[in-house]
Enzyme design. Structure first.
Site, PDB file in Angstrom:
ATOM      1  N   GLU A  20       0.836  -1.208   0.000  1.00  0.00           N
ATOM      2  CA  GLU A  20       0.000   0.000   0.000  1.00  0.00           C
ATOM      3  C   GLU A  20       0.873   1.261   0.000  1.00  0.00           C
ATOM      4  O   GLU A  20       0.525   2.269  -0.613  1.00  0.00           O
ATOM      5  CB  GLU A  20      -0.967  -0.018   1.191  1.00  0.00           C
ATOM      6  CG  GLU A  20      -2.098  -1.029   0.963  1.00  0.00           C
ATOM      7  CD  GLU A  20      -3.035  -1.157   2.151  1.00  0.00           C
ATOM      8  OE1 GLU A  20      -2.523  -1.395   3.258  1.00  0.00           O
ATOM      9  OE2 GLU A  20      -4.253  -1.020   1.973  1.00  0.00           O
ATOM     10  N   GLU A  41      -3.915  -9.517   3.172  1.00  0.00           N
ATOM     11  CA  GLU A  41      -4.571  -9.259   4.467  1.00  0.00           C
ATOM     12  C   GLU A  41      -5.635 -10.290   4.825  1.00  0.00           C
ATOM     13  O   GLU A  41      -5.811 -10.623   5.996  1.00  0.00           O
ATOM     14  CB  GLU A  41      -5.198  -7.861   4.469  1.00  0.00           C
ATOM     15  CG  GLU A  41      -4.203  -6.737   4.682  1.00  0.00           C
ATOM     16  CD  GLU A  41      -3.519  -6.274   3.415  1.00  0.00           C
ATOM     17  OE1 GLU A  41      -3.615  -6.972   2.378  1.00  0.00           O
ATOM     18  OE2 GLU A  41      -2.874  -5.213   3.452  1.00  0.00           O
TER      19      GLU A  41
END
Ligand code: NAI
Length: 688
Positions: free
Chosen positions: A103, A123
């Site tokens: 990210e 995730e």
């Protein structure tokens, strides 16, 4: 220091420096935020290179923080600061750039990765969704169809595939150097991903992802929420979607599933050489022999060979050698077909493997793994031959499923060399390795076994000697109680379905069909003489073996497998079960699904407590690893013992006591379970 800054002419290199893998904790976030907020005022800087170390860009957020309240500054604020710092930022990536790490890279205008880079948003494998813009920036970068499977399955990709998918802009051997010399003319014209227009809708891709998640990750919440968020990216504005993403992330990280997945994640990371063995030098394994080239021996030999160890398989006669050769060849062919190895490499590797009859030409191996028939006399004879022919330093391991390794060790002059290396089928794929320590096993043998596990990229779990060690002992109890439920009023396919609903990839009966009913049968025969006559014994599986219903390999077992295909219910079996119940004077009754599920899990948990109490496993988390990695226990439930702790040990004990009142011969509460309930103790703190 968690972030280093270096200025070279007009370029600033911002390097994450939090060894070993640059997880992003509070300190790193704080340092990054300060640097990028300050950057706006640094007029002389015309380019920023965001990087990590040669080993890792950033392996993700620090999951240890997830148990507590979110700590400021938050990662989305850091990502936002990078994206809006006003300078062209380039991510220079080596090693993993995962989760929060990737990210950060998505906040940059461009991503350059080394060939060994590993990228993705995994995730969901920790029960959460990307929480710092990943679900919105990635679809804007590569489109919904490519982004949704990556995010919802948590799939990680190597640089080459990442380039094809558009996750990175280019591959370079030295990404930092490449980033420093990159022409900025076109780069500065690029839009930041936060400004890019919403991606085009792709309902079919979203639907396909939902279907896959329902099938492969059934019962898990995070994959579905991740898909919702990607779907949102096509119609919600960026800020609004980021807010939803963050809320979802924060809500999910407190869920039982996320806690369970974190528990397993940390248990995996702590499965390694015990600290008291750190000073012991392991044997350097260059050559190994594997005795027996059957199902297990062939795949163990293949696994050793893949790790660069020279392997010889020993068989009994020429015919068996031919069979072993065919078994090994099949593994290489499968690997070629799956693109794991090319034809030339496979041929080279296979030609480095030899298959011998007997021990006359045995090489001076450093390790032997015995995978011959599950029969004590055979094992002893093999160990006697190995001890007589191999160098004195060699470690002698058995892959036995159930047999007494102390007895095997006693049959040779140097029992300190002997231990169990219990691989799971197929040994080159299954991650678990039970390392079974016999009473005389020496520290060198044990340290060598842990070293080997690391080399084979296995998860090592130390176990003590008993019938079935950790995993098969629990499995035997699971099957025993399943058989009891079956004869008292249920059916194999009903029980299987219930355990699949619980989260197992298959139920106990289909699993038996897959591994073959013969090994467990032989084991029951072996134990027949010492079996407590008061305990219920359901003989259906024995009758099936006698009738040749050995499982999938025979085309029939608990199910039928017409044409070698999938499992089909066999109505004849219901008659056989009713007949056996009648002979045993059992009047069959109805079971609710909940009752079946609870009874099976409670039986396994109670047995697992005895295993801890008997010092066969040294901690509860080891049992969780064994069940998750060797027996298909749902990872998102955290393993058997984590699940038990979640339910509440008092509740589990109450169930065992209730079953015990009804059927004292087959149910005795584990003394350790009783002690922990009395003392209010927790499993996490318990060490045998
Ligand atoms: P298998 O029957 O497929 O292979 C056994 C092989 O050993 C045969 O090729 C046979 O020719 C050879 N063999 C027998 N006696 C020998 C001797 N004296 N010297 C050299 N070779 C000999 O059996 P499988 O399934 O590979 O099992 C082997 C061992 O691994 C057993 O102890 C079993 O309990 C254990 N095991 C099996 C697992 C499974 O899923 N099949 C899983 C984990 C352990």
């Amino acid at each position: 220091m968690s972030v280093r800054v270096e200025v070279r002419a007009e370029s600033m290199i911002v390097a994450l420096d939090n060894p070993p893998v640059n997880t992003i904790g509070q300190k790193t976030r704080k340092a990054l935020l300060e640097i990028f907020v300050e950057l706006k005022r640094k007029d002389k800087i015309s380019r920023v290179v965001l990087t990590g170390s040669a080993r890792a860009f950033a392996a993700g957020a620090d999951a240890r923080e997830f148990d507590g309240p979110p700590l400021e500054p938050h990662l989305p604020d850091v990502v936002q600061a990078i994206e809006t710092c006003g300078k062209p930022c380039i991510a220079a990536i080596s090693g993993p750039a995962l989760g929060g790490g990737y990210e950060l890279a998505l906040a940059c205008l461009c991503r350059i990765a080394s060939p060994d880079a590993l990228l993705g948003l995994p995730e969901v494998t920790l029960g959460v969704v990307p929480g710092s813009g990943g679900t919105q920036r990635l679809p804007r970068l590569i489109g919904v169809a490519s982004a949704v499977p990556l995010i919802s399955e948590g799939r990680m990709v190597r640089a080459k595939e990442a380039l094809g998918l558009g996750l990175i802009d280019r591959i370079a051997d030295d990404p930092v150097d490449c980033a420093l010399t990159l022409d900025l003319t076109s780069l500065v014209k690029r839009q930041r991903l936060g400004e890019v227009a919403k991606p085009a809708a792709d309902d079919a891709a979203i639907e396909a992802a939902r279907e896959r998640a329902n099938k492969r990750m059934s019962g898990q919440i995070a994959p579905q929420r991740a898909i919702d968020l990607v779907a949102l990216s096509v119609h919600a504005n960026f800020e609004e979607a980021l807010k939803r993403e963050r809320e979802t992330f924060l809500a999910l990280r407190q869920t039982e599933q996320a806690r369970a997945l974190r528990h397993i994640f940390f248990a995996e990371r702590s499965a390694r050489l015990p600290s008291n063995l750190k000073a012991v030098s392991p044997v350097d394994i260059k050559q190994a022999v594997v005795v027996g080239g059957g199902t297990m021996g062939a795949s163990i030999a293949y696994a050793l060979n893949s790790a660069g160890i020279t392997v010889a398989i020993i068989e009994t006669d020429e015919e068996a050698c031919e069979r072993a050769k065919a078994n090994v060849s099949k593994l290489f062919t499968d690997a070629i077909n799956r693109g794991i190895v090319d034809k030339k490499k496979a041929a080279d590797r296979q030609s480095a493997m030899s298959i011998l009859v007997g021990y006359d030409n045995i090489p001076p191996a450093d390790l032997a793994v015995e995978a011959a028939f599950e029969d004590m006399a055979v094992k002893k004879q093999v160990f006697t031959s190995l001890a007589a022919t191999l160098p004195a330093h060699s470690i002698l391991a058995t892959n036995t499923s159930y047999l007494d390794i102390n007895e095997i060790a006693r049959s040779i002059p140097a029992p300190e060399r002997v231990l169990g290396l219990h691989f799971f089928s197929p040994a080159h794929i299954m991650k678990l390795l039970e390392i079974v320590v016999a009473e005389k096993t020496g520290p060198e043998a044990l340290a060598t076994a842990f070293g080997l596990a690391a080399r084979l990229r296995k998860i090592p779990v130390q176990a003590g000697v008993c019938d079935g060690f950790i995993g098969n002992r629990i499995l035997a109890r699971y099957r025993e109680v399943a058989d009891s439920i079956m004869i008292e009023g249920s059916l194999p396919w009903v029980i299987d379905e219930i355990m699949v609903d619980f989260g197992y990839p298959m139920g106990p009966y289909e699993a038996q069909d897959l591994s073959g009913l013969d090994i467990a049968h032989a084991n029951r025969q072996r134990l027949a003489a010492t079996r407590d006559p008061r305990r219920r014994y359901v003989a259906i599986a024995d009758r099936m073996v006698e009738e040749g219903r050995l499982g999938k390999k025979a085309g029939v077992g608990w199910y039928r497998y017409p044409g070698g295909g999938g499992a089909v219910i066999d109505p004849l079996l219901e008659d056989l079960i009713c007949e056996e119940a009648h002979f045993a004077k059992i009047s069959r009754r109805e079971f609710t699904h909940e009752e079946i599920c609870q009874r099976l899990l409670t039986a396994m948990i109670n047995e697992a407590f005895d295993i801890l109490d008997d010092n066969i496993a040294s901690k509860a988390a080891d049992i969780d690893l064994v069940l998750v990695h060797g027996y298909g226990f749902p990872r998102w439930r955290g393993g058997l013992m984590h699940y038990a702790q979640n339910i509440g040990l008092d509740k589990i004990l109450a169930r065992v006591e209730q079953y015990s009142r009804q059927d004292p011969a087959n149910w005795q509460p584990s003394p350790l379970l009783q002690r922990l309930v009395q003392e209010g103790g927790s499993l996490a703190d318990y060490k045998a």
